[in-house]
Design a protein around this motif. Structure first.
Motif: not given
Length: 279
Positions: A18-23, A26-27, A65
């Motif tokens: 899900h890393k590519h969807t993190f804000t 969230e990162n 999430k």
């Protein structure tokens, strides 16, 4: 917490997927978890929030999430990924390991006890006519033990371990009431909900916990710390309970010392009455 093992993707893999969807926020959480996997297991929600520099609500959204119910749900599964830190004592028997853990927990708890906070907590309980203890699960067992100790020195006290009854009891509290909330993590939602209501009723709240900063301590007037942080896989361990009982013993002993004559009189009377139940 519901007992379960990893049947799907590991938490670390879920985060990677899900890393590519993190804000941006969230990162920050993701980077902190990767950098401190062993420490995350022992953090409260508030500590993780502060250490990663992100709001608590954002931290909760981050785990939901990923498909988790919350932070505790994530920690339980993540603990199965993180290798134990004590493999160096494999040659030590479990008897010695448990003994050493208990001794260490008491020694560490002794070091973190703030004497001023302890004394103020004792004074608040001593002056109160209405003392209520909240605890759930393993902490509820410690609460029942504290009720037993306080009753034996003549204190009118009730320990409540059912979440519904806790809310009902909290609704009847006043500014003359003292609530002793026992929670290792300080993140047990039912306890926090009851304590929040207690504060709305202007009751004095004393928290017995392992974490300086947690959802529980936000509502506490006095925070008494023990030092036996446990992995999610060790939830309810004897070592943690003994650390709680150590704090309880300090409080009860302090109350007894403040009321030596009355406490001794009550103890004698209770002993006489209980003696009649023995052959």
């Amino acid at each position: 917490m519901e007992s379960k093992t990893i049947t799907g993707p590991k938490p670390s893999l879920l985060m990677e997927q899900h890393k590519h969807t993190f804000t941006k926020s969230e990162n920050k959480i993701y980077d902190y978890i990767l950098a401190h996997p062993d420490k995350v297991l022992y953090h409260s929600l508030t500590e993780l929030s502060e250490l990663s520099g992100v709001a608590e609500a954002t931290v909760l959204r981050f785990f939901r999430k990923l498909g988790f119910k919350g932070f505790q749900d994530f920690k339980f599964l993540f603990a199965q990924e993180v290798p134990p830190a004590n493999h160096s004592v494999q040659d030590e028997s479990f008897v010695h390991r448990i003994r050493n853990s208990i001794v260490q927990a008491i020694e560490d708890s002794s070091e973190v006890v703030d004497m001023d906070t302890l004394e103020k907590s004792i004074q608040a309980i001593d002056a109160a006519q209405d003392v209520v203890i909240f605890g759930i699960g393993s902490s509820g067992i410690a609460g029942l033990d504290m009720q037993n100790r306080l009753m034996r020195i003549g204190k009118h006290v009730s320990a409540i371990t059912d979440s519904h009854f806790q809310i009902m009891r909290a609704s009847s509290l006043t500014e003359k009431s003292v609530v002793i909330a026992i929670s290792l993590t300080g993140s047990t939602k039912d306890i926090v909900d009851a304590v929040k209501l207690a504060k709305e009723k202007n009751a004095t709240v004393i928290a017995l916990t392992n974490y300086v900063k947690s959802p529980l301590t936000r509502y506490a007037d006095f925070v008494l710390l023990s030092s036996a942080k446990e992995s999610p896989l060790d939830s309810g361990s004897l070592v943690s309970k003994i650390a709680q009982l150590y704090l309880i013993d300090l409080i009860c002993t302090g109350l007894t010392m403040n009321n030596v004559k009355d406490a001794e009189s009550v103890k004698r009377e209770i002993t006489e009455h209980i003696a009649g139940k023995l052959y």
